[in-house]
Write a protein that holds these residues in place. Structure first.
Motif, PDB file in Angstrom:
ATOM      1  N   ILE A  81      -4.404  -4.783  -2.952  1.00  0.00           N
ATOM      2  CA  ILE A  81      -5.099  -4.416  -4.210  1.00  0.00           C
ATOM      3  C   ILE A  81      -6.537  -4.015  -3.917  1.00  0.00           C
ATOM      4  CG2 ILE A  81      -5.951  -5.358  -6.404  1.00  0.00           C
ATOM      5  CD1 ILE A  81      -3.372  -7.109  -6.440  1.00  0.00           C
ATOM      6  N   GLU A  82      -7.200  -4.798  -3.054  1.00  0.00           N
ATOM      7  CA  GLU A  82      -8.610  -4.504  -2.726  1.00  0.00           C
ATOM      8  C   GLU A  82      -8.724  -3.140  -2.024  1.00  0.00           C
ATOM      9  OE1 GLU A  82     -11.035  -6.046  -3.788  1.00  0.00           O
ATOM     10  OE2 GLU A  82     -10.592  -8.174  -4.045  1.00  0.00           O
ATOM     11  N   VAL A  83      -7.809  -2.864  -1.119  1.00  0.00           N
ATOM     12  CA  VAL A  83      -7.856  -1.582  -0.399  1.00  0.00           C
ATOM     13  C   VAL A  83      -7.632  -0.432  -1.380  1.00  0.00           C
ATOM     14  CG1 VAL A  83      -6.747  -0.160   1.387  1.00  0.00           C
ATOM     15  CG2 VAL A  83      -7.052  -2.607   1.768  1.00  0.00           C
ATOM     16  N   ASN A  84      -6.648  -0.620  -2.239  1.00  0.00           N
ATOM     17  CA  ASN A  84      -6.331   0.413  -3.228  1.00  0.00           C
ATOM     18  C   ASN A  84      -7.545   0.697  -4.118  1.00  0.00           C
ATOM     19  OD1 ASN A  84      -4.429   2.198  -4.313  1.00  0.00           O
ATOM     20  ND2 ASN A  84      -4.010   0.804  -6.006  1.00  0.00           N
ATOM     21  N   LEU A 119       0.832  -1.215   0.000  1.00  0.00           N
ATOM     22  CA  LEU A 119       0.000   0.000   0.000  1.00  0.00           C
ATOM     23  C   LEU A 119       0.866   1.264   0.000  1.00  0.00           C
ATOM     24  CD1 LEU A 119      -2.862  -1.116   2.416  1.00  0.00           C
ATOM     25  CD2 LEU A 119      -3.105  -0.456   0.014  1.00  0.00           C
ATOM     26  N   THR A 120       2.024   1.188   0.638  1.00  0.00           N
ATOM     27  CA  THR A 120       2.946   2.336   0.602  1.00  0.00           C
ATOM     28  C   THR A 120       3.446   2.542  -0.828  1.00  0.00           C
ATOM     29  OG1 THR A 120       3.624   1.747   2.830  1.00  0.00           O
ATOM     30  CG2 THR A 120       5.005   3.335   1.681  1.00  0.00           C
ATOM     31  N   ASP A 121       3.762   1.423  -1.487  1.00  0.00           N
ATOM     32  CA  ASP A 121       4.186   1.506  -2.891  1.00  0.00           C
ATOM     33  C   ASP A 121       3.103   2.140  -3.756  1.00  0.00           C
ATOM     34  OD1 ASP A 121       6.599   0.394  -2.350  1.00  0.00           O
ATOM     35  OD2 ASP A 121       6.088  -1.629  -3.024  1.00  0.00           O
ATOM     36  N   ALA A 122       1.853   1.902  -3.385  1.00  0.00           N
ATOM     37  CA  ALA A 122       0.741   2.448  -4.176  1.00  0.00           C
ATOM     38  C   ALA A 122       0.478   3.917  -3.845  1.00  0.00           C
ATOM     39  CB  ALA A 122      -0.515   1.616  -3.925  1.00  0.00           C
TER      40      ALA A 122
END
Lengths: 342, 354
Positions: free
Chosen positions: A331-334, A20-23
């Motif tokens: 992925i789902e959170v993003n 998530l940090t990468d995103a």
């Protein structure tokens, strides 16, 4: 920037945080212990290729160092309050965090082998769990048993606290079969003269290279696999153990003396997961693990909007499966946060 | 072995045991095998512990042996049990004290059945009413008689005349304990200490100064199993089960075997005699057998009761080696004497270890 709070700093929590940090999100991990890494810190070598657990733990720590996410160690969640599209999270350190999404990555607990009273764990010195054995397998640790000698005959009991109506755990913990095979090989390498027996119900070698390792255990290391469950263990006058089982393939009862009995303990949802579920209003399965929207397409999504699930808080999982589940949670959170921006 | 681990298990299995006002139900068979045990229990409760315990001569067998042998249907045994409860209710008692382990298992099984299936309870109320005109209440507390001795073990220790110490060596007597299967193997929560590491007899032994032996075949059946002895052709199974236990406990040199079931002491006692007759093998010291005692007898010995008054001359494995170690003086000539001094006749075939 959206803020995501991840509850649990084990493998799943850190992997989700990293992704998530990468995103491009702001991530905070709440960990109840001082160290991140969870149960991985207590393991020596990993199946199926005997990778040192330290190596994986180190790669997680490297992610913690390199990536720009925060970790709150020695911290527990006291309360979670939904406030429209946000969550207010109150911690044991008296911090109040505001989050746009929450990921539950509370992991599992090992089955308490004392509940299988007939095996005498914590009563007989020669009875250890697979987790205890991992500690003993570390370089420099002694494998000497109570009688003051190296064990000459060792038995593993599979499915301790798994697939067991008596303990109320009907599910399979998935990793114990291959853990037993891995540990039996490690013991045989350390103690080439020892006879090693594995008592199993079924051997579920579902993963990549698992079946090959099982075959190697039999062909190369001469480990004996006996299809039958132990009924009891008792201590003998020479401090060895007398174990009783039924060999269900030959259809005969069996008695054997062993110097060391290893209980392959399964996974349970644990108090941390129950507490997190209660705080978030997330439902649990009958097994105690967290319930997802469904088990195929939405296994990371809880029934509470904005709350996601990662890793073995949803079901017993191997390290590999946990990493994959954690990445899919990210992925789902993003996707959820992107939709909420629109 | 770690005692702390056992203590944890014992703490997990503690049960409520009523402290007074018991309705006592006797065993069908104990009065033949160990005729003084039940009387000793009543004496200890009434005279040593000042407790109220009542028994009604109209109570009958619970029919448990017939039930477990498939000759008594479940409806029948439920109604028989209901009649025992009716006698208790009529006498104004609420706490059942059970002498027999089979009965203890039966009472618990039926009460649990009534909790799970209330319609069964109503059916049995109706059957009993039609058959006898009686009505009943379910007991508030069901305790095995060994539970009650366990509850008062420290009171007994406070009155003891003899400790479980070998007077010849000064060391604690090494005692093997054996609980009846139906005491806690059916319902672990109904037994003090559960099923795997029961504490009910261990607690008595330790409170009275002895040492418990944990031997490999401790959990194994004594050999009483109903189908093993009711069918004569199966009795070899009974004998071989007992023998397996003797062989397993022999290296520990036990001074006695303590039981809380009617059948276990019977078979562990009798089969030692039979094995000696068949093979010339004895399991105790100096060619003796290992004395087998009931918890009432052991409590009675600790309290200084005369072993012959407690019927211990009826044992087929002689108890004298245990009496000698305890330092109890007895007159061998009075072993087979009645209270009035007349002889009852000594056995044609002498017991094990003579």
């Amino acid at each position: 920037m959206k803020h995501i709070v991840i509850i649990g700093g084990g493998i799943a929590g850190i992997e989700t945080a990293s992704a998530l940090t990468d995103a491009g999100h702001w991530v905070t991990v709440i960990e109840k212990d001082t160290r991140v890494g969870g149960k991985l810190n207590n393991w020596s070598y990993l199946f199926p290729d005997f990778t040192p657990a330290e190596k994986i733990a180190e790669s997680l720590l490297e992610k913690c160092r390199e990536k720009d996410f925060s970790i709150l160690p020695d911290t527990e969640v006291k309360a979670i309050i939904r406030n429209q599209d946000k969550f207010n999270i109150h911690t044991s350190g008296n911090q109040n965090l505001e989050a746009d999404a929450i990921v539950l990555a509370t992991g599992y607990e090992l089955f308490d082998a004392r509940r299988k009273e007939e095996y005498g764990y914590k009563i007989y010195d020669q009875v250890v769990t697979s987790a205890d054995l991992e500690q003993l397998l570390r370089p420099g640790e002694s494998l000497t048993v109570a009688a003051g000698k190296n064990p000459k005959r060792i038995a593993f009991v599979h499915c301790v606290g798994s697939r067991d109506e008596k303990t109320g755990n009907h599910y399979c913990s998935k990793v114990c079969c291959i853990t037993g095979v891995k540990q039996a090989i490690e013991l045989k390498k350390r103690l080439p003269e020892a006879e090693i027996f594995c008592f199993y119900m079924d051997l579920r070698m579902y993963g990549k290279h698992f079946e090959e390792l099982y075959r190697e255990a039999q062909e190369k290391y001469d480990i004996q696999f006996i299809r039958g469950r132990l009924s009891e263990a008792s201590e003998k006058i020479d401090k060895s153990l007398l174990i009783k089982a039924e060999d269900t393939l030959s259809g005969r009862p069996l008695k054997m003396n062993v110097d060391l009995l290893v209980l392959l303990v399964g996974m349970e949802a644990g108090k941390g997961t129950a507490s997190a579920a209660f705080s978030c209003g997330v439902n649990c399965e009958e097994s105690g693990f967290l319930k997802s929207m469904d088990s195929l397409l939405r296994s990371n999504i809880s029934q509470q909007e904005g709350i996601f699930l990662a890793g073995s808080c949803t079901a017993p999982m191997s390290l590999n499966d946990t990493l994959l589940h954690a990445r899919s949670a990210a992925i789902e959170v993003n996707n959820y946060l992107k939709k909420s921006i629109k | 072995m770690k005692k702390e681990g056992k203590i944890q298990v014992w703490q997990d299995y503690q049960k409520e045991i009523a402290s007074d006002h018991y309705f006592y139900v006797r065993s069908c068979i104990r009065q033949n095998f160990f005729p003084g045990s039940e009387q000793t229990f009543l004496k200890i409760l009434r005279e040593e512990l000042n407790r109220d315990i009542y028994e009604n001569p109209h109570h009958t067998t619970c029919s448990g042996i017939g039930y477990h042998s498939d000759v008594v249907p479940f409806d029948t045994i439920q109604t028989i049990v209901a009649r025992q409860f009716a006698l208790m209710t009529e006498a104004g008692y609420k706490n059942l004290a059970v002498s027999c382990i089979t009965s203890f298992g039966i009472y618990n099984e039926i009460i649990e059945t009534w909790k799970e299936f209330p319609a069964e309870l109503e059916k049995v109320r109706s059957l009993l009413k039609k058959a006898t005109g009686r009505e009943f209440e379910v007991p508030e507390n069901v305790a095995h008689a060994s539970d009650i001795i366990y509850k008062f073990k420290e009171d007994i220790a406070g009155k003891k005349k003899f400790s479980l110490i070998n007077q010849l060596t000064g060391k604690p007597l090494k005692i093997v304990e054996h609980i009846g299967c139906h005491y806690s193997k059916m319902f672990p929560c109904k037994g003090v200490g559960g099923a795997e590491f029961p504490h009910v007899l261990v607690g008595m032994i330790e409170s009275w100064g002895g040492e418990v032996i944990d031997y490999p075949e401790r959990r194994h059946c004594c050999g009483f199993g109903f189908r093993q002895y009711l069918v004569m052709s199966n009795r070899g199974y009974s004998l071989s089960n007992s023998r397996k236990k003797f062989e397993s406990m022999e290296p520990y040199k036990p001074d006695a075997i303590l039981c809380n079931c009617p059948g276990c002491p019977m078979f562990l006692d009798r089969w030692q005699y039979v094995i000696e007759e068949m093979e010339g093998k004895t399991y105790g010291e100096n060619g003796h057998g290992i004395p087998v005692v009931t918890y009432e007898e052991l409590a009675g010995l600790v309290l200084g009761y005369n072993p012959w008054d407690m019927g211990m001359q009826m044992h087929q494995t002689n108890v004298e080696p245990l009496l000698d170690k305890l330092g109890i003086t007895y007159d061998p000539k009075l072993k087979y004497a009645r209270k009035d001094g007349k002889m009852i006749g000594s056995p044609m075939m002498v017991g094990c270890g003579c």
